[in-house]
Design a protein around this motif. Structure first.
Motif, PDB file in Angstrom:
ATOM      1  N   ARG A  94     -36.504  32.050 -23.868  1.00  0.00           N
ATOM      2  CA  ARG A  94     -35.545  30.982 -23.587  1.00  0.00           C
ATOM      3  C   ARG A  94     -36.240  29.635 -23.460  1.00  0.00           C
ATOM      4  O   ARG A  94     -35.707  28.612 -23.849  1.00  0.00           O
ATOM      5  CB  ARG A  94     -34.763  31.288 -22.301  1.00  0.00           C
ATOM      6  N   ASN A  95     -37.424  29.634 -22.883  1.00  0.00           N
ATOM      7  CA  ASN A  95     -38.163  28.390 -22.693  1.00  0.00           C
ATOM      8  C   ASN A  95     -39.657  28.706 -22.628  1.00  0.00           C
ATOM      9  O   ASN A  95     -40.067  29.876 -22.567  1.00  0.00           O
ATOM     10  CB  ASN A  95     -37.705  27.660 -21.424  1.00  0.00           C
ATOM     11  N   LEU A  96     -40.473  27.675 -22.628  1.00  0.00           N
ATOM     12  CA  LEU A  96     -41.926  27.843 -22.661  1.00  0.00           C
ATOM     13  C   LEU A  96     -42.448  28.486 -21.384  1.00  0.00           C
ATOM     14  O   LEU A  96     -43.400  29.274 -21.416  1.00  0.00           O
ATOM     15  CB  LEU A  96     -42.602  26.494 -22.896  1.00  0.00           C
ATOM     16  N   GLU A  97     -41.835  28.165 -20.262  1.00  0.00           N
ATOM     17  CA  GLU A  97     -42.273  28.750 -18.988  1.00  0.00           C
ATOM     18  C   GLU A  97     -42.092  30.268 -19.002  1.00  0.00           C
ATOM     19  O   GLU A  97     -42.980  31.021 -18.573  1.00  0.00           O
ATOM     20  CB  GLU A  97     -41.483  28.133 -17.834  1.00  0.00           C
ATOM     21  N   SER A  98     -40.958  30.736 -19.509  1.00  0.00           N
ATOM     22  CA  SER A  98     -40.716  32.172 -19.605  1.00  0.00           C
ATOM     23  C   SER A  98     -41.704  32.835 -20.562  1.00  0.00           C
ATOM     24  O   SER A  98     -42.199  33.936 -20.309  1.00  0.00           O
ATOM     25  CB  SER A  98     -39.289  32.444 -20.088  1.00  0.00           C
ATOM     26  N   LEU A  99     -42.012  32.144 -21.652  1.00  0.00           N
ATOM     27  CA  LEU A  99     -42.969  32.681 -22.622  1.00  0.00           C
ATOM     28  C   LEU A  99     -44.345  32.854 -22.000  1.00  0.00           C
ATOM     29  O   LEU A  99     -44.959  33.924 -22.117  1.00  0.00           O
ATOM     30  CB  LEU A  99     -43.050  31.750 -23.829  1.00  0.00           C
ATOM     31  N   VAL A 100     -44.838  31.818 -21.340  1.00  0.00           N
ATOM     32  CA  VAL A 100     -46.173  31.894 -20.737  1.00  0.00           C
ATOM     33  C   VAL A 100     -46.209  32.962 -19.648  1.00  0.00           C
ATOM     34  O   VAL A 100     -47.205  33.691 -19.511  1.00  0.00           O
ATOM     35  CB  VAL A 100     -46.598  30.517 -20.182  1.00  0.00           C
ATOM     36  N   ALA A 101     -45.127  33.102 -18.890  1.00  0.00           N
ATOM     37  CA  ALA A 101     -45.077  34.143 -17.853  1.00  0.00           C
ATOM     38  C   ALA A 101     -45.130  35.532 -18.478  1.00  0.00           C
ATOM     39  O   ALA A 101     -45.799  36.444 -17.946  1.00  0.00           O
ATOM     40  CB  ALA A 101     -43.810  33.985 -17.018  1.00  0.00           C
ATOM     41  N   ARG A 102     -44.469  35.699 -19.605  1.00  0.00           N
ATOM     42  CA  ARG A 102     -44.491  37.000 -20.274  1.00  0.00           C
ATOM     43  C   ARG A 102     -45.881  37.298 -20.829  1.00  0.00           C
ATOM     44  O   ARG A 102     -46.371  38.423 -20.711  1.00  0.00           O
ATOM     45  CB  ARG A 102     -43.459  37.006 -21.397  1.00  0.00           C
ATOM     46  N   ILE A 122     -44.909  25.411 -33.117  1.00  0.00           N
ATOM     47  CA  ILE A 122     -45.994  24.592 -32.582  1.00  0.00           C
ATOM     48  C   ILE A 122     -45.979  24.555 -31.054  1.00  0.00           C
ATOM     49  O   ILE A 122     -47.012  24.791 -30.395  1.00  0.00           O
ATOM     50  CB  ILE A 122     -45.917  23.153 -33.130  1.00  0.00           C
ATOM     51  N   GLU A 123     -44.823  24.280 -30.457  1.00  0.00           N
ATOM     52  CA  GLU A 123     -44.763  24.133 -28.991  1.00  0.00           C
ATOM     53  C   GLU A 123     -45.105  25.429 -28.264  1.00  0.00           C
ATOM     54  O   GLU A 123     -45.920  25.415 -27.327  1.00  0.00           O
ATOM     55  CB  GLU A 123     -43.397  23.600 -28.561  1.00  0.00           C
ATOM     56  N   PRO A 124     -44.526  26.573 -28.613  1.00  0.00           N
ATOM     57  CA  PRO A 124     -44.919  27.802 -27.911  1.00  0.00           C
ATOM     58  C   PRO A 124     -46.382  28.167 -28.142  1.00  0.00           C
ATOM     59  O   PRO A 124     -47.061  28.628 -27.222  1.00  0.00           O
ATOM     60  CB  PRO A 124     -43.985  28.868 -28.492  1.00  0.00           C
ATOM     61  N   LEU A 125     -46.877  27.936 -29.339  1.00  0.00           N
ATOM     62  CA  LEU A 125     -48.269  28.255 -29.620  1.00  0.00           C
ATOM     63  C   LEU A 125     -49.202  27.361 -28.805  1.00  0.00           C
ATOM     64  O   LEU A 125     -50.194  27.822 -28.238  1.00  0.00           O
ATOM     65  CB  LEU A 125     -48.537  28.089 -31.118  1.00  0.00           C
ATOM     66  N   ARG A 126     -48.867  26.073 -28.722  1.00  0.00           N
ATOM     67  CA  ARG A 126     -49.674  25.151 -27.923  1.00  0.00           C
ATOM     68  C   ARG A 126     -49.658  25.554 -26.448  1.00  0.00           C
ATOM     69  O   ARG A 126     -50.698  25.552 -25.776  1.00  0.00           O
ATOM     70  CB  ARG A 126     -49.147  23.728 -28.077  1.00  0.00           C
ATOM     71  N   ARG A 133     -51.839  28.708 -25.980  1.00  0.00           N
ATOM     72  CA  ARG A 133     -53.262  28.420 -26.179  1.00  0.00           C
ATOM     73  C   ARG A 133     -53.835  27.603 -25.024  1.00  0.00           C
ATOM     74  O   ARG A 133     -54.962  27.835 -24.577  1.00  0.00           O
ATOM     75  CB  ARG A 133     -53.465  27.704 -27.517  1.00  0.00           C
ATOM     76  N   GLN A 134     -53.050  26.654 -24.501  1.00  0.00           N
ATOM     77  CA  GLN A 134     -53.527  25.866 -23.362  1.00  0.00           C
ATOM     78  C   GLN A 134     -53.688  26.739 -22.119  1.00  0.00           C
ATOM     79  O   GLN A 134     -54.631  26.565 -21.331  1.00  0.00           O
ATOM     80  CB  GLN A 134     -52.567  24.718 -23.082  1.00  0.00           C
ATOM     81  N   ALA A 135     -52.780  27.705 -21.943  1.00  0.00           N
ATOM     82  CA  ALA A 135     -52.862  28.579 -20.774  1.00  0.00           C
ATOM     83  C   ALA A 135     -53.979  29.601 -20.907  1.00  0.00           C
ATOM     84  O   ALA A 135     -54.597  29.978 -19.898  1.00  0.00           O
ATOM     85  CB  ALA A 135     -51.523  29.289 -20.562  1.00  0.00           C
TER      86      ALA A 135
END
Length: 334
Positions: free
Chosen positions: A115-123, A145-149, A152-154
């Motif tokens: 749903r959003n980048l925060e949820s992606l990084v948490a997963r 680009i945005e989810p990959l960035r 990768r940053q995390a």
């Protein structure tokens, strides 16, 4: 020399997700040894094909090696069962019977759009904490680009591949992803036309899925990639899996293995294929839900690593026959 005395078939509707179907084949020789095979999400005609032709092709027929049987009716389930029986009779793991040498495999885990980048990084974090050193992100135009960035940053040291599922038409849009140190760009376009152009522009290997040796030969000829997604179920037989693997290896391509969901049997065959020497990219054999597993030990990754069974012959797993019969909505014996 294997000689099949009895065969059984089971059609199962699996208790998870969209309730996929599996067909299992069990072969028993005159000494009581058994071999198992599975096809996941079969063609609607597969069951009828097995009923009509498999008994005639196998029962009472002498053969020295599964390669002698050619195109067994019903495709991968029957072929896998023949290989499992043959390897068990010789007391060797299926991985060794195929020519594999790896004892363990690095696993990847596929992560769809969130749903959003925060949820992606948490997963992603949950999988990293579980021991995974590699993930495969689903991408498509507008979610790349945005989810990959963010990932990768995390996780600067995490192995990352992307799977486009043929969603792109613009080479430039995928070229931009190469800045994030990818292990592969999987299935970027629907056809081969743009793959060679993309591969010339990016450092990451373009990872292609093929359904035949001829299709791989064409891809190699035009330089459409540098890596192969090897799916045993798609190729129809383990003999063909070895031929495609050997051709890709000879061309200098990297190889990743992937398998279906199912009950665990099909994934066990994928693990055996992934032990072949060219399969150095992380494999996709994430554990099917335990509610569907009919094998012991379960097939899947532990700490991001998949063990290749070497202590038992054949597929290396014990089948819970009673559970198979409970899950079966239809069965057949000959």
């Amino acid at each position: 020399m294997p000689r099949v005395r009895e065969l059984e078939m089971f059609r199962l509707v699996l208790p998870y997700g969209r309730r996929p179907e599996s067909i299992l084949v069990r072969l028993t020789d005159y000494g009581g040894m058994t071999g198992w095979g599975e096809v996941v999400d079969p063609d609607p005609k597969t069951w009828a094909s097995l009923e009509e032709g498999l008994a005639h092709a196998l029962i009472g027929v002498d053969w020295e090696h599964p390669d002698e049987l050619g195109a067994v009716p019903g495709g991968p389930a029957a072929d896998m069962a023949c290989w499992d029986l043959w390897a068990r009779m010789r007391g060797v793991p299926l991985s060794h019977a195929l020519g594999g040498s790896r004892t363990s495999l690095m696993a990847t885990v596929r992560i769809g759009a969130e749903r959003n980048l925060e949820s992606l990084v948490a997963r992603v974090n949950r999988h990293v904490c579980a021991g995974y050193a590699h993930i495969t992100l689903d991408v498509h135009p507008g979610w790349d680009i945005e989810p990959l960035r963010a990932v990768r940053q995390a996780y600067p040291a995490l192995g990352i591949g992307v799977d486009a599922r043929g969603a792109y038409t613009d080479v430039g849009a995928l070229e931009a992803l190469d800045a994030y140190t990818l292990s592969s760009i999987e299935r970027p376009f629907a056809g081969l036309a743009d793959h060679a152009d993309l591969q010339e522009r990016v450092a990451a290997p373009v990872l292609l899925e093929v359904s035949s040796l001829a299709e791989l030969d064409e891809a190699i000829l035009v330089g459409a990639g540098r890596a192969l997604l090897l799916r045993p179920a798609v190729l129809g037989s383990l003999r063909e899996v070895r031929r495609v693997h050997d051709r890709a290896l000879a061309a200098g391509w990297e190889i990743a293995c992937a398998g279906g969901q199912g009950t665990g049997l099909a994934r066990a065959a994928t693990v055996a294929a992934a032990s072949l020497p060219g399969c150095g990219l992380p494999c996709d054999v994430a554990e099917p839900p335990r509610s569907a597993q009919i094998v012991t030990p379960p097939v899947g990754a532990s700490g991001g690593v998949v063990a290749v069974p070497l202590t038992q012959p054949g597929l290396g797993h014990t089948v819970d026959v009673a559970r198979v019969r409970r899950l079966a909505k239809e069965s057949y014996a000959a």
